[in-house]
Design a protein around this motif. Sequence first.
Motif, PDB file in Angstrom:
ATOM      1  N   LEU A  62       0.827  -1.212   0.000  1.00  0.00           N
ATOM      2  CA  LEU A  62       0.000   0.000   0.000  1.00  0.00           C
ATOM      3  C   LEU A  62       0.864   1.266   0.000  1.00  0.00           C
ATOM      4  O   LEU A  62       0.347   2.384   0.016  1.00  0.00           O
ATOM      5  CB  LEU A  62      -0.932   0.021   1.231  1.00  0.00           C
ATOM      6  CG  LEU A  62      -1.772  -1.236   1.496  1.00  0.00           C
ATOM      7  CD1 LEU A  62      -2.720  -0.996   2.671  1.00  0.00           C
ATOM      8  CD2 LEU A  62      -2.581  -1.636   0.263  1.00  0.00           C
ATOM      9  N   ILE A  65       0.298   4.232  -2.386  1.00  0.00           N
ATOM     10  CA  ILE A  65      -1.050   4.818  -2.524  1.00  0.00           C
ATOM     11  C   ILE A  65      -1.077   6.191  -1.842  1.00  0.00           C
ATOM     12  O   ILE A  65      -0.716   6.307  -0.668  1.00  0.00           O
ATOM     13  CB  ILE A  65      -2.118   3.872  -1.914  1.00  0.00           C
ATOM     14  CG1 ILE A  65      -2.119   2.557  -2.702  1.00  0.00           C
ATOM     15  CG2 ILE A  65      -3.497   4.516  -1.915  1.00  0.00           C
ATOM     16  CD1 ILE A  65      -3.032   1.507  -2.152  1.00  0.00           C
ATOM     17  N   GLY A  67      -2.294   9.686   0.027  1.00  0.00           N
ATOM     18  CA  GLY A  67      -3.255   9.966   1.100  1.00  0.00           C
ATOM     19  C   GLY A  67      -2.610  10.871   2.119  1.00  0.00           C
ATOM     20  O   GLY A  67      -1.399  11.138   2.030  1.00  0.00           O
ATOM     21  N   LYS A  72      -0.500   6.890   6.948  1.00  0.00           N
ATOM     22  CA  LYS A  72       0.459   5.807   6.726  1.00  0.00           C
ATOM     23  C   LYS A  72       0.690   5.069   8.047  1.00  0.00           C
ATOM     24  O   LYS A  72       1.116   3.924   8.075  1.00  0.00           O
ATOM     25  CB  LYS A  72       1.795   6.370   6.232  1.00  0.00           C
ATOM     26  CG  LYS A  72       1.759   6.822   4.779  1.00  0.00           C
ATOM     27  CD  LYS A  72       3.115   7.303   4.348  1.00  0.00           C
ATOM     28  CE  LYS A  72       3.159   7.737   2.895  1.00  0.00           C
ATOM     29  NZ  LYS A  72       2.910   6.667   1.929  1.00  0.00           N
ATOM     30  N   ARG A 105      -5.113   6.270   0.520  1.00  0.00           N
ATOM     31  CA  ARG A 105      -4.697   5.534   1.730  1.00  0.00           C
ATOM     32  C   ARG A 105      -5.439   6.109   2.928  1.00  0.00           C
ATOM     33  O   ARG A 105      -5.369   7.313   3.193  1.00  0.00           O
ATOM     34  CB  ARG A 105      -3.181   5.725   1.919  1.00  0.00           C
ATOM     35  CG  ARG A 105      -2.596   4.956   3.089  1.00  0.00           C
ATOM     36  CD  ARG A 105      -1.874   3.746   2.593  1.00  0.00           C
ATOM     37  NE  ARG A 105      -1.367   2.901   3.644  1.00  0.00           N
ATOM     38  CZ  ARG A 105      -0.087   2.609   3.821  1.00  0.00           C
ATOM     39  NH1 ARG A 105       0.829   3.129   3.025  1.00  0.00           N
ATOM     40  NH2 ARG A 105       0.293   1.776   4.777  1.00  0.00           N
ATOM     41  N   ASN A 109      -3.497  -0.071   7.145  1.00  0.00           N
ATOM     42  CA  ASN A 109      -4.030  -1.267   6.515  1.00  0.00           C
ATOM     43  C   ASN A 109      -5.402  -1.002   5.896  1.00  0.00           C
ATOM     44  O   ASN A 109      -6.246  -1.887   5.862  1.00  0.00           O
ATOM     45  CB  ASN A 109      -4.150  -2.360   7.594  1.00  0.00           C
ATOM     46  CG  ASN A 109      -4.297  -3.714   6.985  1.00  0.00           C
ATOM     47  OD1 ASN A 109      -3.737  -3.967   5.924  1.00  0.00           O
ATOM     48  ND2 ASN A 109      -5.079  -4.564   7.627  1.00  0.00           N
ATOM     49  N   ILE A 111      -7.731   1.365   2.810  1.00  0.00           N
ATOM     50  CA  ILE A 111      -7.752   2.261   1.657  1.00  0.00           C
ATOM     51  C   ILE A 111      -9.200   2.631   1.327  1.00  0.00           C
ATOM     52  O   ILE A 111     -10.140   1.944   1.743  1.00  0.00           O
ATOM     53  CB  ILE A 111      -7.082   1.629   0.406  1.00  0.00           C
ATOM     54  CG1 ILE A 111      -7.774   0.311   0.018  1.00  0.00           C
ATOM     55  CG2 ILE A 111      -5.612   1.391   0.642  1.00  0.00           C
ATOM     56  CD1 ILE A 111      -7.203  -0.303  -1.248  1.00  0.00           C
TER      57      ILE A 111
END
Length: 531
Positions: A62, A65, A67, A72, A105, A109, A111
């Motif tokens: 991920l 991605i 965000g 994160k 994101r 864990n 999205i």
Amino acid sequence: MDITKLDLATVSQKIETSANYIIDRVLSANRQDAEKLGKVAAITLATYFVTSKLYDAFVGPLGSIPGPFMFKFFPARYSWNMESPPGSAYVKFQAWQSKYGDVVRLGPNAIGVSDKHVLRQILFKEDIPKGPAYERLQRQGGATLFSTVDKPFHKQRRRVISPAFSVKYLNSLEPYMLGTTENFIQRIDRDIEKTKRDDGYGKVDIWILLQYLALDIIGETAFGQTFHMLEDNDHIVPSTISRNMETANYLVTHPISGVIKTLFSFSDIVKTNLKLKQFMKNIIMERLEGGEKARRDDILQILIDTQQAHDSEDRLTADAIAQETVLFLIAGSETTSNTTGFAMINLLKHPHVLATLREEIDSVPMEEGQKLFKHEQLKNLPYLNAVINETMRMDSIAVNGVERTTDHDMVFGGRLFVPKGVVVHCNIYHAQMNPEYWPEPNKFKPERWLEGSNIPADTEAFFPFSIGSRNCIGKGFAQIEMRVSIANLVRLYDFEAIPEEMKQSDERRSFITFAVKSNSFNAYMKHRQQH
Ligand code: HEM
């Protein structure tokens, strides 16, 4: 002098001294070793923890991605301002998705996704299971058709309950719907009378009366008796359930506040659930003990009849029946009444749309003495359906999206590897407002839904009832109720918008279902002369 004695004493003293020396050395060596070992272990663990977090954040599947940076490391759902002001989580989800693109994101864990093809892959093609938000909902009374994340349990429950929502069975529920709609019209007339001006218009809170209508219809069809909301404005069942709804919302959108609120309202929730279960059990027992005489063609009867099922797995217990009927009350009232309420707001905001709809509705022939439209007369009216669809696109009940968890490694849209165990926030509302799919998405244009339109609706990017195995079981039920109530309101009444009410209706919130913030919308109404 006794040499032997002296020697023995000396020897024993020497032995003791040596032993103490050895013990001291061993102990201190062990202590040092243990301290060293402890330090090494702590450093290794911390390094592992930090490295794995950094790996997940920047390098793992991920990692690329986009965000907000903090997601994160921390899930969006735990961010302090997620529900500030209350009921506004959906605004943040939309903003992140607009800023970062169709995959964003939302946690180490987690999205968010709003690409229509990926949404169809997740919800329909691969049909992956529901996410942890639904498991948290189960803290309020156990797993139901809606909240279970267990696929075999869901499949079995859905199979048993589905006959209650079949087209044929829904037709048999229509008399209850029409009877209640008649009470609804009478209540509107009474409210108009109370505030009637010289020109015949009186003030009506159309939003709240639609809510009472939906509750009374669910009462009649799923609980086996009306709640008389349209007569008395209050009943123990809906009022106790609505008290739990805010907590349920927090359990879904913001787990920390959810748990705190659950703790504070724990005794209330337990009392409420006990009261409701007792209420339901009494009704179920009356049906069972009353035999053939007590039978009634309604949803509750279908659930009770499962007790005669050949396969013991298919027999719903009294507890399960109580749980599922309470679910229908929650899932089947505000969803439908708010959508109808939003449709009425949209009609008042766009008088030309109201005029076009009225033309279509007035052209439907009525039989001699017929007071209200039947569903059969309405189901194929293109403009009525267009108004309802356009309302569900822009004022989607599920603005907060639906959550899933990958149960196997997947490749989203053929381009993004997403491993097993990732929580996916399916942002169906964002897809319904995406200018790539919907030209001028912020404009209310029922015309998109008409055949031959020059801005045709992108039905692949339209998910008002979700899709796949977890789609809305009550969508046929809702469509009958919405068509019947909107068409009869437009046929029977003239409306006059109240400017402050129109302005206030732009303020929204979402506690599980999308609504106007004030939970009220007044307009002036009067009976039309020609009818
Ligand atoms: C305009 C009205 C309605 C809208 C927009 C709507 C929307 C939805 C959506 C989006 C879902 C999927 C939720 C998710 O995956 O988290 C859903 C599921 C569900 N709805 Fe509706 N709904 C409406 C009316 C109703 C009615 C009238 C009933 C019952 C009388 C009902 C009962 C349910 C149930 C039981 C589920 C769970 C189904 C399953 O998981 O198998 N809904 N609805």
